[in-house]
Design a protein around this motif. Structure first.
Motif, PDB file in Angstrom:
ATOM      1  N   PHE B  34       0.843  -1.192   0.000  1.00 15.99           N
ATOM      2  CA  PHE B  34       0.000   0.000   0.000  1.00 15.99           C
ATOM      3  C   PHE B  34       0.881   1.246   0.000  1.00 15.99           C
ATOM      4  CE2 PHE B  34      -3.864  -2.267   1.443  1.00 15.99           C
ATOM      5  CZ  PHE B  34      -3.306  -3.423   1.983  1.00 15.99           C
ATOM      6  N   TYR B  36       0.214   5.210   1.273  1.00 13.96           N
ATOM      7  CA  TYR B  36      -0.689   6.159   1.910  1.00 13.96           C
ATOM      8  C   TYR B  36      -0.086   7.560   1.800  1.00 13.96           C
ATOM      9  CZ  TYR B  36      -3.252   2.373   4.231  1.00 13.96           C
ATOM     10  OH  TYR B  36      -4.020   1.263   4.498  1.00 13.96           O
ATOM     11  N   GLN B  38      -0.295  11.404   3.650  1.00 18.66           N
ATOM     12  CA  GLN B  38      -0.759  12.119   4.837  1.00 18.66           C
ATOM     13  C   GLN B  38      -0.394  13.595   4.714  1.00 18.66           C
ATOM     14  OE1 GLN B  38       1.007  10.875   8.599  1.00 18.66           O
ATOM     15  NE2 GLN B  38      -0.801  11.495   9.761  1.00 18.66           N
ATOM     16  N   PRO B  44      -3.995   9.780   7.409  1.00 19.95           N
ATOM     17  CA  PRO B  44      -3.432   9.098   6.233  1.00 19.95           C
ATOM     18  C   PRO B  44      -4.567   8.569   5.350  1.00 19.95           C
ATOM     19  CG  PRO B  44      -2.412   8.294   8.263  1.00 19.95           C
ATOM     20  CD  PRO B  44      -3.589   9.126   8.671  1.00 19.95           C
ATOM     21  N   LEU B  87       3.376  13.781   3.432  1.00 13.69           N
ATOM     22  CA  LEU B  87       4.127  12.593   3.840  1.00 13.69           C
ATOM     23  C   LEU B  87       3.577  11.386   3.100  1.00 13.69           C
ATOM     24  CD1 LEU B  87       4.346  12.894   7.722  1.00 13.69           C
ATOM     25  CD2 LEU B  87       6.285  12.480   6.206  1.00 13.69           C
ATOM     26  N   PHE B  89       3.671   7.214   2.888  1.00 15.65           N
ATOM     27  CA  PHE B  89       4.050   5.999   3.612  1.00 15.65           C
ATOM     28  C   PHE B  89       3.789   4.775   2.749  1.00 15.65           C
ATOM     29  CE2 PHE B  89       4.875   7.614   7.808  1.00 15.65           C
ATOM     30  CZ  PHE B  89       4.135   8.776   7.878  1.00 15.65           C
ATOM     31  N   GLN B 101      -0.952  -3.628   9.260  1.00 10.36           N
ATOM     32  CA  GLN B 101       0.010  -3.227   8.237  1.00 10.36           C
ATOM     33  C   GLN B 101       1.308  -2.762   8.887  1.00 10.36           C
ATOM     34  OE1 GLN B 101      -1.994  -0.506   5.578  1.00 10.36           O
ATOM     35  NE2 GLN B 101      -3.586  -1.997   5.126  1.00 10.36           N
ATOM     36  N   PHE B 103       4.337  -0.317   8.482  1.00  9.79           N
ATOM     37  CA  PHE B 103       4.600   0.916   7.762  1.00  9.79           C
ATOM     38  C   PHE B 103       6.093   1.205   7.669  1.00  9.79           C
ATOM     39  CE2 PHE B 103       0.522   3.080   7.129  1.00  9.79           C
ATOM     40  CZ  PHE B 103      -0.314   2.269   7.866  1.00  9.79           C
ATOM     41  N   THR B 105       9.056   4.269   7.307  1.00 11.02           N
ATOM     42  CA  THR B 105       9.268   5.479   8.111  1.00 11.02           C
ATOM     43  C   THR B 105       8.773   6.740   7.427  1.00 11.02           C
ATOM     44  OG1 THR B 105      11.506   5.517   7.243  1.00 11.02           O
ATOM     45  CG2 THR B 105      11.203   4.593   9.446  1.00 11.02           C
TER      46      THR B 105
END
Lengths: 115, 113
Positions: B34, B36, B38, B44, B87, B89, B101, B103, B105
């Motif tokens: 995935f 994401y 944010q 997110p 951001l 991810f 999940q 993630f 960093t």
């Protein structure tokens, strides 16, 4: 857009105090996750539920952290005795399915500051 | 154990240029990957997801291809906009290994005029 509701948005506590935050998952989502996002933006999984049952949790949540998702009430995450290192953004996410491919919908988070 | 690596902490680009954000993962299970995004003070949101090897997936101008041979799922866009500043991810959900999940960093993308 996600409809996961988290309250409060901001929480300030002294060391040793209890800190409690709540999450209302999206309607029809039986699976709820709690993550901690620290000041370096790193995510840490804490615990997840399917309906009222705990699916997985890490060691941290087995000690000072407690969480529940009662029927017909918001889910909650509570830190029994806050420490400075608990200061973080606590994100709640919900999902239609417990399987790994299912999308997680995140709430805006509760930002906890422990003084 | 299962993990995700994002090598860039901050990427600064001029509007209109292409971008690639790196994501590699480690798992012994079949992976779901995935991306994401944010934005500041927001939740997110899912951008892309894939579990199909060598198939490009696209959304909102972003695209990524899961390459199981190299354990990678890099995020790309051909022309970044100011509104892409956020951001990003990368996350991994290993099949048969629990539902949560893992993630990376995160990479902060900063688009300047």
């Amino acid at each position: 857009n996600s409809k996961v509701i988290q309250t409060p948005r901001y929480l300030v506590k002294g060391q040793g105090q209890k800190a409690k935050m709540r999450c209302i998952p999206e309607k029809g989502h039986p699976v709820v996750f709690w993550y901690q996002q620290n000041k370096n933006n790193e995510f840490k999984f804490l615990i997840n539920f399917q309906n009222q049952e705990v699916l997985q949790q890490i060691d941290m949540t087995e000690k000072r952290f407690s969480a529940e998702c009662p029927s017909n009430s918001p889910c909650s995450l509570e830190i029994q005795s806050s420490e400075a290192g608990d200061s973080a953004l606590y994100l709640c996410a919900s999902s239609r399915d417990r399987e790994g491919y299912a999308e997680q919908f995140f709430g805006p988070g509760t930002r906890l500051t422990v003084l | 154990g299962d993990s995700v690596t994002q090598t860039e902490g901050l990427v600064t680009l001029t509007k209109g240029l292409p971008v690639m954000l790196n994501c590699t993962y480690q798992t012994t299970y079949s992976p779901f990957l995935f991306w994401y995004v944010q934005h500041l003070n927001e939740a997110p949101k899912l951008l892309l997801k894939s579990s199909t090897d060598n198939k490009r997936t696209e959304h909102q101008g972003f695209y990524a291809t899961l390459h199981k041979s190299s354990s990678s799922f890099h995020l790309q866009k051909s022309s970044v906009q100011l509104s892409d500043s956020a951001l990003y991810f990368c996350a991994l959900s290993p099949a048969n290994s629990g539902t949560y999940q893992r993630f990376g960093t995160g990479t902060k993308l900063q688009v300047v005029p």
